[in-house]
Scaffold this motif. Structure first.
Motif, PDB file in Angstrom:
ATOM      1  N   ALA A 209       0.827  -1.209   0.000  1.00  0.00           N
ATOM      2  CA  ALA A 209       0.000   0.000   0.000  1.00  0.00           C
ATOM      3  C   ALA A 209       0.858   1.255   0.000  1.00  0.00           C
ATOM      4  CB  ALA A 209      -0.917  -0.005   1.231  1.00  0.00           C
ATOM      5  N   TYR A 210       0.193   2.371  -0.274  1.00  0.00           N
ATOM      6  CA  TYR A 210       0.814   3.694  -0.197  1.00  0.00           C
ATOM      7  C   TYR A 210       1.280   3.948   1.239  1.00  0.00           C
ATOM      8  CZ  TYR A 210       1.341   8.567  -1.832  1.00  0.00           C
ATOM      9  OH  TYR A 210       1.829   9.797  -2.226  1.00  0.00           O
ATOM     10  N   HIS A 211       2.338   4.734   1.365  1.00  0.00           N
ATOM     11  CA  HIS A 211       2.978   4.880   2.676  1.00  0.00           C
ATOM     12  C   HIS A 211       2.089   5.553   3.718  1.00  0.00           C
ATOM     13  CE1 HIS A 211       3.748   8.847   0.894  1.00  0.00           C
ATOM     14  NE2 HIS A 211       4.091   9.300   2.075  1.00  0.00           N
TER      15      HIS A 211
ATOM     16  N   LEU B 180      -0.660   5.671   9.188  1.00  0.00           N
ATOM     17  CA  LEU B 180      -1.892   5.607   9.967  1.00  0.00           C
ATOM     18  C   LEU B 180      -1.852   4.495  11.020  1.00  0.00           C
ATOM     19  CD1 LEU B 180      -4.594   6.242   7.218  1.00  0.00           C
ATOM     20  CD2 LEU B 180      -4.301   7.593   9.308  1.00  0.00           C
ATOM     21  N   TYR B 181      -1.238   3.352  10.700  1.00  0.00           N
ATOM     22  CA  TYR B 181      -1.423   2.193  11.570  1.00  0.00           C
ATOM     23  C   TYR B 181      -0.130   1.576  12.118  1.00  0.00           C
ATOM     24  CZ  TYR B 181      -5.844   2.961   9.401  1.00  0.00           C
ATOM     25  OH  TYR B 181      -6.975   3.577   8.940  1.00  0.00           O
ATOM     26  N   ASN B 182       1.020   1.907  11.548  1.00  0.00           N
ATOM     27  CA  ASN B 182       2.264   1.330  12.062  1.00  0.00           C
ATOM     28  C   ASN B 182       3.171   2.347  12.743  1.00  0.00           C
ATOM     29  OD1 ASN B 182       1.676  -1.293  11.426  1.00  0.00           O
ATOM     30  ND2 ASN B 182       3.233  -1.519   9.828  1.00  0.00           N
ATOM     31  N   ARG B 183       3.740   3.247  11.935  1.00  0.00           N
ATOM     32  CA  ARG B 183       4.685   4.231  12.478  1.00  0.00           C
ATOM     33  C   ARG B 183       4.566   5.529  11.693  1.00  0.00           C
ATOM     34  NH1 ARG B 183       8.913  -0.479  13.247  1.00  0.00           N
ATOM     35  NH2 ARG B 183       8.907  -0.491  10.958  1.00  0.00           N
ATOM     36  N   SER B 184       4.653   6.650  12.400  1.00  0.00           N
ATOM     37  CA  SER B 184       4.590   7.957  11.758  1.00  0.00           C
ATOM     38  C   SER B 184       5.646   8.860  12.379  1.00  0.00           C
ATOM     39  CB  SER B 184       3.199   8.572  11.940  1.00  0.00           C
ATOM     40  OG  SER B 184       3.095   9.793  11.247  1.00  0.00           O
ATOM     41  N   PRO B 185       6.429   9.568  11.553  1.00  0.00           N
ATOM     42  CA  PRO B 185       6.365   9.630  10.093  1.00  0.00           C
ATOM     43  C   PRO B 185       6.961   8.386   9.431  1.00  0.00           C
ATOM     44  CG  PRO B 185       8.235  10.907  10.845  1.00  0.00           C
ATOM     45  CD  PRO B 185       7.492  10.467  12.082  1.00  0.00           C
ATOM     46  N   PHE B 186       6.615   8.211   8.167  1.00  0.00           N
ATOM     47  CA  PHE B 186       7.151   7.122   7.360  1.00  0.00           C
ATOM     48  C   PHE B 186       8.610   7.409   7.047  1.00  0.00           C
ATOM     49  CE2 PHE B 186       8.064   5.363   3.120  1.00  0.00           C
ATOM     50  CZ  PHE B 186       7.696   4.037   3.283  1.00  0.00           C
ATOM     51  N   ILE B 187       9.479   6.480   7.351  1.00  0.00           N
ATOM     52  CA  ILE B 187      10.901   6.553   7.010  1.00  0.00           C
ATOM     53  C   ILE B 187      11.177   5.396   6.068  1.00  0.00           C
ATOM     54  CG2 ILE B 187      13.267   6.492   7.884  1.00  0.00           C
ATOM     55  CD1 ILE B 187      12.153   7.547  10.557  1.00  0.00           C
ATOM     56  N   ALA B 188      11.459   5.713   4.812  1.00  0.00           N
ATOM     57  CA  ALA B 188      11.512   4.681   3.777  1.00  0.00           C
ATOM     58  C   ALA B 188      12.496   3.566   4.119  1.00  0.00           C
ATOM     59  CB  ALA B 188      11.862   5.318   2.435  1.00  0.00           C
TER      60      ALA B 188
ATOM     61  N   ARG C  56      13.447   2.442   6.862  1.00  0.00           N
ATOM     62  CA  ARG C  56      12.963   1.621   7.986  1.00  0.00           C
ATOM     63  C   ARG C  56      11.653   0.922   7.660  1.00  0.00           C
ATOM     64  NH1 ARG C  56      10.719   4.939  12.999  1.00  0.00           N
ATOM     65  NH2 ARG C  56       9.110   5.297  11.401  1.00  0.00           N
ATOM     66  N   ASP C  57      10.761   1.628   6.970  1.00  0.00           N
ATOM     67  CA  ASP C  57       9.365   1.185   6.894  1.00  0.00           C
ATOM     68  C   ASP C  57       8.932   0.610   5.557  1.00  0.00           C
ATOM     69  OD1 ASP C  57       8.904   2.107   9.529  1.00  0.00           O
ATOM     70  OD2 ASP C  57       8.624   4.148   8.785  1.00  0.00           O
TER      71      ASP C  57
ATOM     72  N   TYR D  90       4.997   2.058  -0.605  1.00  0.00           N
ATOM     73  CA  TYR D  90       5.624   2.889  -1.631  1.00  0.00           C
ATOM     74  C   TYR D  90       5.193   4.335  -1.440  1.00  0.00           C
ATOM     75  CZ  TYR D  90       1.059   2.758  -3.972  1.00  0.00           C
ATOM     76  OH  TYR D  90      -0.281   2.879  -4.263  1.00  0.00           O
ATOM     77  N   TRP D  91       5.831   5.262  -2.153  1.00  0.00           N
ATOM     78  CA  TRP D  91       5.552   6.689  -1.935  1.00  0.00           C
ATOM     79  C   TRP D  91       5.459   7.500  -3.222  1.00  0.00           C
ATOM     80  CZ3 TRP D  91       9.810   3.953  -0.539  1.00  0.00           C
ATOM     81  CH2 TRP D  91      11.012   4.248  -1.197  1.00  0.00           C
TER      82      TRP D  91
END
Length: 271
Positions: free
Chosen positions: A94-96, A101-109, A111-112, A128-129
């Motif tokens: 899915a889109y980052h 929303l549900y794992n970790r914020s902010p998205f760090i490519a 790591r995530d 993906y982003w």
């Protein structure tokens, strides 16, 4: 009865374009093996608020995810949370923003982007982003997750239809052909998912307008498709599902405890 579920969110897909352009999905409808419903998306008709709505059953005005720049973890309980609490496995290609929303914020490519963590709501993820990240790659990412982990709940979320709409508008060959392309890619996987026992829902967050945008009240912005396939569905053409009922309906299919609204008439009565 408990079922495995795959939810496909074709970002930005207008209902009427889905109805006339998605030939493979419509073949299942014609054969009596699927049903297409028309949903009216919640407001505002924007992506991140409606990912939250689909996955938690909570409309944006209540979730606080009211536009695309609200970048934080959800305050709601999602399908991923309910599934994990019940001991089920979860995955998403899915889109980052879904990861945020549900794992970790902010998205760090670094790591995530590729997530393997049994303690997170989305245990297995490929995120993906770039909006032009090819749908063909995204579906392959999703199938890789399915084959490696056999998740109980899998979210598949490509972005090329929405990207084409923003570049060319609703009434464009590029937008329609992007929908046709997604249908063709989906055709490579759909029967295999059904044969593996998955119940499949194919929907969209919002539609598209001729201004190459979406956020308002026009039917073309708010009316989105919902195709359902699998032996757990009633295929009742009179059912009237709502976007806020998708979370609860999926939880019901998974057989997990939840407190969300659902569309009972979408489901085949228990024997």
């Amino acid at each position: 009865m408990k079922h495995k579920v795959i939810l496909v969110v074709l970002d930005g897909l207008n209902h009427d374009v889905a109805r006339h352009a998605m030939g493979h999905l419509q073949a299942y409808v014609s054969a009596g093996r699927a049903t297409l419903y028309k949903l009216t998306c919640e407001l505002p008709a924007l992506s991140r608020p409606l990912y939250e709505c689909i996955l938690t059953g909570v409309p944006p005005i209540e979730s606080g995810i009211v536009h695309n720049n609200v970048s934080r973890l959800s305050h709601q309980r999602s399908v991923f949370h309910y599934a994990r609490e019940a001991g089920l496995s979860t995955a998403a290609a899915a889109y980052h923003w879904v990861s945020e929303l549900y794992n970790r914020s902010p998205f760090i490519a670094a790591r995530d982007r590729h997530t393997e963590d049994s303690d997170l709501p989305i245990q297995h993820g490929h995120f993906y982003w770039n909006d032009h990240y090819p749908d063909s790659h995204l579906f392959a990412d999703a199938e890789s997750l399915r084959l490696r982990h056999t998740p109980d709940f899998l979210l598949v979320h490509p972005m090329n239809i929405d990207d084409a709409g923003h570049k060319h508008g609703l009434d464009s060959s590029q937008y329609r052909n992007s929908a046709r392309s997604a249908d063709i890619v989906l055709a490579d996987y759909l029967q295999g998912w059904l044969d593996a026992g998955y119940q499949v829902l194919v929907t969209a967050d919002h539609g598209m307008n001729n201004d190459r945008s979406h956020n308002g009240l026009l039917p073309e912005e708010r009316e989105v498709p919902l195709f359902v396939l699998g032996d757990a569905f009633s295929l009742d053409p009179q059912a009237t599902p709502k976007q806020t009922e998708l979370c609860g309906t999926i939880c019901q299919l998974l057989g997990v405890a939840h407190d969300k609204p659902l569309c009972q008439t979408l489901l085949r009565p228990a024997p």
